[in-house]
Design an enzyme around this catalytic site. Structure first.
Site, PDB file in Angstrom:
ATOM      1  N   HIS A 188       5.850  -5.268  12.491  1.00 33.44           N
ATOM      2  CA  HIS A 188       5.216  -3.946  12.345  1.00 33.44           C
ATOM      3  C   HIS A 188       4.883  -3.352  13.711  1.00 33.44           C
ATOM      4  O   HIS A 188       3.792  -2.828  13.944  1.00 33.44           O
ATOM      5  CB  HIS A 188       3.946  -4.048  11.478  1.00 33.44           C
ATOM      6  CG  HIS A 188       3.553  -2.732  10.865  1.00 33.44           C
ATOM      7  ND1 HIS A 188       2.643  -1.883  11.446  1.00 33.44           N
ATOM      8  CD2 HIS A 188       3.979  -2.097   9.759  1.00 33.44           C
ATOM      9  CE1 HIS A 188       2.486  -0.808  10.692  1.00 33.44           C
ATOM     10  NE2 HIS A 188       3.302  -0.907   9.660  1.00 33.44           N
ATOM     11  N   HIS A 216       0.849  -1.204   0.000  1.00 32.73           N
ATOM     12  CA  HIS A 216       0.000   0.000   0.000  1.00 32.73           C
ATOM     13  C   HIS A 216       0.879   1.245   0.000  1.00 32.73           C
ATOM     14  O   HIS A 216       2.104   1.151   0.117  1.00 32.73           O
ATOM     15  CB  HIS A 216      -0.975  -0.019   1.170  1.00 32.73           C
ATOM     16  CG  HIS A 216      -0.363   0.091   2.539  1.00 32.73           C
ATOM     17  ND1 HIS A 216       0.558  -0.822   3.025  1.00 32.73           N
ATOM     18  CD2 HIS A 216      -0.530   0.999   3.528  1.00 32.73           C
ATOM     19  CE1 HIS A 216       0.892  -0.477   4.260  1.00 32.73           C
ATOM     20  NE2 HIS A 216       0.265   0.626   4.577  1.00 32.73           N
ATOM     21  N   ASP A 239      -0.609  -4.318   6.400  1.00 39.19           N
ATOM     22  CA  ASP A 239      -1.184  -3.509   7.482  1.00 39.19           C
ATOM     23  C   ASP A 239      -2.690  -3.680   7.441  1.00 39.19           C
ATOM     24  O   ASP A 239      -3.321  -3.384   6.424  1.00 39.19           O
ATOM     25  CB  ASP A 239      -0.853  -2.025   7.278  1.00 39.19           C
ATOM     26  CG  ASP A 239       0.580  -1.704   7.651  1.00 39.19           C
ATOM     27  OD1 ASP A 239       1.382  -2.645   7.793  1.00 39.19           O
ATOM     28  OD2 ASP A 239       0.901  -0.505   7.802  1.00 39.19           O
ATOM     29  N   HIS A 282      -7.445  -1.513   5.615  1.00 38.24           N
ATOM     30  CA  HIS A 282      -6.581  -0.481   6.165  1.00 38.24           C
ATOM     31  C   HIS A 282      -7.180   0.884   5.830  1.00 38.24           C
ATOM     32  O   HIS A 282      -8.193   0.971   5.142  1.00 38.24           O
ATOM     33  CB  HIS A 282      -5.165  -0.657   5.591  1.00 38.24           C
ATOM     34  CG  HIS A 282      -4.098   0.012   6.400  1.00 38.24           C
ATOM     35  ND1 HIS A 282      -4.077   0.011   7.776  1.00 38.24           N
ATOM     36  CD2 HIS A 282      -3.000   0.717   6.030  1.00 38.24           C
ATOM     37  CE1 HIS A 282      -3.011   0.673   8.197  1.00 38.24           C
ATOM     38  NE2 HIS A 282      -2.357   1.130   7.155  1.00 38.24           N
ATOM     39  N   HIS A 319       1.382   3.782   2.030  1.00 37.11           N
ATOM     40  CA  HIS A 319       1.948   4.470   3.190  1.00 37.11           C
ATOM     41  C   HIS A 319       3.472   4.387   3.068  1.00 37.11           C
ATOM     42  O   HIS A 319       4.031   3.320   2.764  1.00 37.11           O
ATOM     43  CB  HIS A 319       1.448   3.851   4.498  1.00 37.11           C
ATOM     44  CG  HIS A 319       0.057   4.293   4.859  1.00 37.11           C
ATOM     45  ND1 HIS A 319      -0.785   3.570   5.659  1.00 37.11           N
ATOM     46  CD2 HIS A 319      -0.632   5.414   4.510  1.00 37.11           C
ATOM     47  CE1 HIS A 319      -1.938   4.222   5.789  1.00 37.11           C
ATOM     48  NE2 HIS A 319      -1.871   5.337   5.094  1.00 37.11           N
ATOM     49  N   ASP A 340       6.045   4.179   4.879  1.00 38.73           N
ATOM     50  CA  ASP A 340       6.906   3.217   5.569  1.00 38.73           C
ATOM     51  C   ASP A 340       6.925   1.859   4.867  1.00 38.73           C
ATOM     52  O   ASP A 340       7.651   0.957   5.294  1.00 38.73           O
ATOM     53  CB  ASP A 340       6.507   3.068   7.048  1.00 38.73           C
ATOM     54  CG  ASP A 340       5.054   2.679   7.246  1.00 38.73           C
ATOM     55  OD1 ASP A 340       4.193   3.164   6.496  1.00 38.73           O
ATOM     56  OD2 ASP A 340       4.779   1.879   8.149  1.00 38.73           O
ATOM     57  N   HIS A 341       6.144   1.747   3.782  1.00 37.35           N
ATOM     58  CA  HIS A 341       6.145   0.497   3.025  1.00 37.35           C
ATOM     59  C   HIS A 341       6.756   0.642   1.626  1.00 37.35           C
ATOM     60  O   HIS A 341       6.874  -0.349   0.916  1.00 37.35           O
ATOM     61  CB  HIS A 341       4.731  -0.079   2.926  1.00 37.35           C
ATOM     62  CG  HIS A 341       4.221  -0.559   4.258  1.00 37.35           C
ATOM     63  ND1 HIS A 341       4.098  -1.889   4.575  1.00 37.35           N
ATOM     64  CD2 HIS A 341       3.860   0.119   5.379  1.00 37.35           C
ATOM     65  CE1 HIS A 341       3.667  -2.004   5.817  1.00 37.35           C
ATOM     66  NE2 HIS A 341       3.509  -0.796   6.334  1.00 37.35           N
TER      67      HIS A 341
END
Lengths: 310, 310
Positions: free
Chosen positions: B277, B70, B219, B149, B72, B74-75
């Protein structure tokens, strides 16, 4: 009088990353902080900068200005993460971002697709084509200047604001000037005594030391066109991606060799030269010192995490 | 016969980053490699992934498929740097990138402003809304499945391709089957002897072990809608951003607690549960084990750099 008058007027650079292009041998892509009079400026922001800032205890709350030299990824791929993390951390202070015009649309796209609304104002200032004062506060001034790279690229000149006049503590005592008036003295004001007489400022102070100046020369081909901007600075950080043995690569890729950087430092009459942006082809960077020091004596081959006094 | 017949058929996960949102306590944002039958898949690519890959000796030349769950940061904030570095390293093999549709325009914008032309073909495959087989080769198959999410997000099911039938070495010797025919035997073929007689495959082999299956759940809010995809897998990696004490935060932010992840593992009848995570609020993650293990025994609190056999 044990009083340290100017303790606040300092400038120092912390190297967060000094490798070129790709990370290698534990060296990270380009990023550095410049602490000036209590404020922290971030210059370039390669991938992993937020992690390096944690490692070397750089304080986000003192960071209000970020400068990005150009749009090669090794100089800004850490920026989206840093911007996000400061928001997740609940930052409310405005953050000023100075960089090439195409930077902000990319940041905006990244925020938009994540439905992210930052917790603080992010204020973007596109870099001009040439040289310009980007920001001037009572603590520092930052000016950008063009360098020569494959794509548009700027160096940054960081100048501490004037330190004001230097107090003569013995004279101040002699003339009965209270400590509470010292700031005014540093600003050049005369002192009016309770009996109405005036003590002229020049009796109590002398000219202060010159403000510290630091030049960050980004990624660039060897060029003397930057001399007007870097002349006589206390410290110049210049890239030295290659050694002379690879001078052809340096030219082809718009980079500089260690000897060329030293030559520029000598021509510019700087006090100290910091070298960085080493190519991933060099595991050991001792040779950069061997090559540069015969040309310019006060040279430092930077090490990540080290703090250099300007 | 000391011959190891199936040594090539392996699956293991290396954790490159297992922290949520921001890096903290030495933990990095999400990334992991799945080695399957000699190929390396990269799932998510948080900031610093290329540095973590260097640290833990993940081979770029075996990497041809990257999966992004996805948008975000941090991914995926490590993806532009990894893509660039492979090009600077002279990669020529095609790289397949599977991710949300908005990912590719961002990558393209980043390459365009740097005037970068990659040294290799980068082939983008946008994720569908629902579940779909993304790629199937003779070595593995990857299927995406939707999770819940704040923004569109997918988990990934990685299945090793069939291992073929399992040889019975003593029988093979008894019937005089040469080693050069073993691959055909594994594929179910009968053996024709030089004298013209045929030895049926079932006399020489037995059914092979089931292919290994690994589910990465990205997530997500706790949701049993993913059970059809993860049921009975050998290993499930599930996020456990919070402990139960912060279950309200987990719900508000579309995340899961350690106990919820364990509950899902029990319902799904998986063989092993990997947790990751972790929120930056936890310096120590031992409590995740204490909370999850009473609900699901075979749970592992992942550690960066560790390799987990599936």
């Amino acid at each position: 009088m044990g009083l340290v008058i100017f303790e606040y007027y300092e400038m120092k650079v912390t190297i967060l990353g000094n490798n070129s292009a790709t990370p290698a041998f534990g060296r990270h892509p380009t990023a550095q902080t410049v602490a000036v009079n209590g404020e922290v400026l971030l210059i370039d922001c390669g991938e992993g900068t937020q992690i390096q800032m944690q490692r070397y205890a750089a304080k986000w709350r003192k960071l209000h200005h970020i400068f990005i030299s150009h749009m090669h990824g090794d100089h800004y791929f850490g920026l989206p993460g840093l911007i996000n993390s400061m928001s997740l951390g609940g930052r409310t202070d405005a953050l000023h971002l100075y960089g090439p015009a195409p930077l902000m649309p990319i940041i905006e796209a990244i925020l938009a697709v994540a439905d992210t609304v930052l917790s603080y104002p992010l204020i973007f200032h596109p870099l001009p084509e040439g040289s310009e004062v980007l920001v001037e506060t009572h603590l520092f001034r930052v000016t950008c200047f063009p360098v020569i790279h494959r794509i548009a690229c700027h160096g940054f000149l960081v100048e501490a604001s004037t330190r004001g006049r230097k107090l003569l503590p013995a004279r101040c005592e002699e003339y009965g000037v209270p400590v509470s008036f010292y700031d005014e003295l540093k600003n050049g004001e005369d002192y009016s005594r309770p009996d109405g007489t005036v003590v002229k400022n020049y009796l109590l102070t002398e000219p202060g030391p010159s403000p510290k100046r630091y030049a960050y020369c980004a990624d660039t081909l060897y060029t003397e066109t930057i001399l007007p901007y870097v002349k006589g600075v206390d410290t110049m950080y210049h890239e030295a991606t290659y050694l002379e043995a690879d001078a052809d690569k340096a030219v082809a890729r718009y980079h500089t060799t260690a000897r060329q950087a030293a030559q520029l430092a000598a021509l510019a009459g700087v006090k100290q030269l910091l070298l960085g942006h080493f190519s991933s082809k060099y595991k050991d960077v001792d040779s950069f010192m061997e090559e540069a020091s015969p040309v310019f004596a006060n040279v430092v081959v930077t090490v990540e995490g080290n703090v250099y006094e300007i």
